[in-house]
Scaffold this active site. Sequence first.
Site, PDB file in Angstrom:
ATOM      1  N   CYS A 116       1.095  -0.729   0.126  1.00 55.66           N
ATOM      2  CA  CYS A 116       0.359   0.344   0.145  1.00 55.66           C
ATOM      3  C   CYS A 116       0.801   1.392   0.039  1.00 55.66           C
ATOM      4  CB  CYS A 116      -0.523   0.208   1.381  1.00 55.66           C
ATOM      5  SG  CYS A 116      -2.120  -1.492   0.868  1.00 55.66           S
TER       6      CYS A 116
ATOM      7  N   HIS B 221      -9.136   2.779  -3.425  1.00 55.55           N
ATOM      8  CA  HIS B 221      -7.369   2.654  -2.442  1.00 55.55           C
ATOM      9  C   HIS B 221      -7.086   1.788  -3.683  1.00 55.55           C
ATOM     10  CE1 HIS B 221      -4.065   1.582   0.261  1.00 55.55           C
ATOM     11  NE2 HIS B 221      -4.716   0.588   0.694  1.00 55.55           N
TER      12      HIS B 221
ATOM     13  N   CYS C  54      -0.433   2.150   6.195  1.00 54.72           N
ATOM     14  CA  CYS C  54      -0.149   1.428   6.364  1.00 54.72           C
ATOM     15  C   CYS C  54      -0.185   0.005   6.060  1.00 54.72           C
ATOM     16  CB  CYS C  54      -1.384   0.990   7.872  1.00 54.72           C
ATOM     17  SG  CYS C  54      -2.723   0.491   6.752  1.00 54.72           S
TER      18      CYS C  54
END
Length: 395
Positions: free
Chosen positions: A91, A349, A379
């Site tokens: 991510c 996302h 994160c």
Amino acid sequence: MTRAAVVDVVRTPFAKGRESGSLAGVHPVDLLARCLTAIVERSGIAAEYIDDVIIGCSLPVAEQSGNIARNAVLAAGYPETVPAVSIDRKCGSFQQSMHFAAQGIISGAYDVAVAGGVEVMGLVPMKANRMGKDEKGPSFHRRYPAGLISQGVSAELIASRYNILRQQLDEYSLRSHQLADGAMKTTSKIASMVAIENSGRIVESDDGIRPNSTFEALSSLRPAFYSHEMAERFPEIEEWRITAGNSSQISDGAGAGLIVSEDFARENGLSIKGYLSNFSVVGDDPIMMLTGVIPATRKLLERSGLEIMDIDLFEVNEAFASVVLAYAKELEVPLDRLNVSGGAIAYGHPVGASGVRLFTQIFDDLAQRGGGRGVVTMCESGGMANATLVEVTDG
């Protein structure tokens, strides 16, 4: 010391990562190339000055394989002399590309660098790179004989540990949609968006934001990650409360940022949005997995000689509502300084590209306030996190 100046950061709209998404059918190389083209067109810089292009992508397989960074550089029409590299920090891939680019500037290795990210999750789905194989190996399994868990279960553990109620999670999620809807009606937010042509249609807005969402609708959703096996393994989770509504959305998107030395910017008449002033990256508990943003922020502030109240705005990726609420609780971050333009629960996302939205928002939101300091943190799978200190001056 040379300062890393951000000239511009742009992104495509974030689209639902499925056939009904507005970017469905667009090749990842073309999506990223459009951002690379835009970043030089908007700044007026000649692409031949770019020392390196660093692109984050968490699933560099199939249409995203073969060093997508280099493919996109060539597709964008950059000179063949411009090199490029693809990186994967899950991510945090886009954010890590910003770190590497800025660190290259600060060290003197680069004068001009482009950072970026891309993920078309509707075309290259999560776990596509595993090919049905065990990616961890015997030594890993000896250390973690029970195995790791999904991020959704990690989010449940966080909610349980920090005593975050289902109502709080859903209220926060509604806030994300409401703030995102308001933010994307402002001229400054629209200005960072690169329109994409897809099948004769111009895509120029995110399609994940639900302005008509209600608390009642969110609270009616069932927990998404409960299983009998996980309930037995983690009896401390007395109530399962993570749903599709208080989780980030699977999305398609891309983005890019132009980072130069402060001297290069001044000598070439480039406007400066702000500076990347300090960086941290940490490893954390791979079972809790998503709490790394807390030690990453602490490390960043310690390195910078700052306290929480010295930071004007925080952008914490909304992988799940529990991550952000635990962060605010643990570090005592006021909610009116946190994700003030909404987050991934609303926008989506697109993993390797997701960080670009956090940067476009924090630069814009700080500028709207006349400048200040901001922290961006993300994160990452496996229990990692990046954090970045950004600074925007009032002139």
